[in-house]
Write an enzyme that holds these catalytic residues in place. Structure first.
Site, PDB file in Angstrom:
ATOM      1  N   ALA A  80      21.726  18.534  80.170  1.00 12.89           N
ATOM      2  CA  ALA A  80      21.049  18.212  78.914  1.00 12.89           C
ATOM      3  C   ALA A  80      21.171  19.387  77.953  1.00 12.89           C
ATOM      4  O   ALA A  80      21.217  20.552  78.371  1.00 12.89           O
ATOM      5  CB  ALA A  80      19.578  17.886  79.157  1.00 12.89           C
ATOM      6  N   ASP A  81      21.230  19.064  76.690  1.00 13.76           N
ATOM      7  CA  ASP A  81      21.210  20.102  75.668  1.00 13.76           C
ATOM      8  C   ASP A  81      20.562  19.541  74.411  1.00 13.76           C
ATOM      9  O   ASP A  81      20.585  18.333  74.176  1.00 13.76           O
ATOM     10  CB  ASP A  81      22.614  20.615  75.348  1.00 13.76           C
ATOM     11  CG  ASP A  81      22.570  21.976  74.667  1.00 13.76           C
ATOM     12  OD1 ASP A  81      22.531  22.994  75.393  1.00 13.76           O
ATOM     13  OD2 ASP A  81      22.537  22.036  73.432  1.00 13.76           O
ATOM     14  N   GLN A  82      19.993  20.441  73.638  1.00 11.71           N
ATOM     15  CA  GLN A  82      19.302  20.034  72.410  1.00 11.71           C
ATOM     16  C   GLN A  82      19.781  20.899  71.257  1.00 11.71           C
ATOM     17  O   GLN A  82      19.880  22.127  71.377  1.00 11.71           O
ATOM     18  CB  GLN A  82      17.796  20.180  72.580  1.00 11.71           C
ATOM     19  CG  GLN A  82      16.985  19.629  71.414  1.00 11.71           C
ATOM     20  CD  GLN A  82      15.502  19.777  71.666  1.00 11.71           C
ATOM     21  OE1 GLN A  82      14.981  20.885  71.695  1.00 11.71           O
ATOM     22  NE2 GLN A  82      14.813  18.668  71.870  1.00 11.71           N
TER      23      GLN A  82
END
Length: 203
Positions: A80-82
């Site tokens: 996951a990355d934001q």
């Protein structure tokens, strides 16, 4: 012990050491193990110049998932990355309290987007991006300094934009449009739907 809906042969493998993401999965009664990916995010971002912020989030999430999946064949790995996007400008975690104050001043009174990307690798292959839109109320220098003092340097350095909505950062906002788990960096509803589709949840 509460019953888990998980039916997979091994726990989910989260390609992250983020305690917030792990807690989101555990709160949904899912068994989770974690592994730190070996990814140079800033170098990868430099190579990805020209991508839209949502696509950049996907590239970073995929690199994390594939890095861990390569060492753990057969597992369901979640990367996951934001990315924080203010009118196309990408923000990173502030280096210190001064940088956090400067970022918050730029966000003050404006609406920005948080693009949260998830990539599943290994035994399941899937990817998606969810976006939340957040509007900070107008903040003067005194209010920003008071918030940073309240939150503490460690906390403001730990998230893009210099705030944590689940903590004192909630005081900074005028409105939030989007799912809370998307804001926290791991959109649970679409993730759970995909895990059901993969046959590893029984309800």
């Amino acid at each position: 012990m509460p019953r888990s809906p998980w039916t997979g042969p091994q726990p989910l493998l989260l390609a992250s050491t983020s305690p917030t993401r792990r807690l989101l999965l555990e709160s949904a009664a899912l068994p989770v193990e974690t592994a730190a990916p070996e990814v140079d995010e800033r170098a990868l971002e430099a190579k990805s110049a020209g991508l839209s912020p949502p696509d950049l989030a996907l590239v970073l999430a995929r690199a994390k998932a594939e890095s861990v999946a390569a060492c753990h064949p057969g597992r369901i790995v979640i990367g996951a990355d934001q990315v924080l996007d203010l009118d196309g400008i990408v923000f990173h975690k502030p280096a210190d309290a001064q940088a956090a104050r400067a970022q918050l001043a730029r966000l003050s009174g404006r609406t920005h987007a948080l693009h949260s990307a998830v990539v599943m690798a290994g035994a399941v292959d899937d990817a998606f991006v969810e976006t939340a839109r957040l509007t900070l109320r107008p903040l003067d220098d005194r209010a920003i300094a008071a918030y940073v003092d309240c939150a503490g340097e460690a906390r403001v350095r730990s998230s893009v934009g210099g705030y944590q909505l689940e903590g004192p950062g909630i005081h900074l906002f005028e409105s939030v449009v989007g799912d809370h788990s998307t804001v926290l960096g791991l959109p649970l509803l679409p993730l759970l739907a995909r895990l059901r589709g993969a046959g590893v949840l029984d309800f």
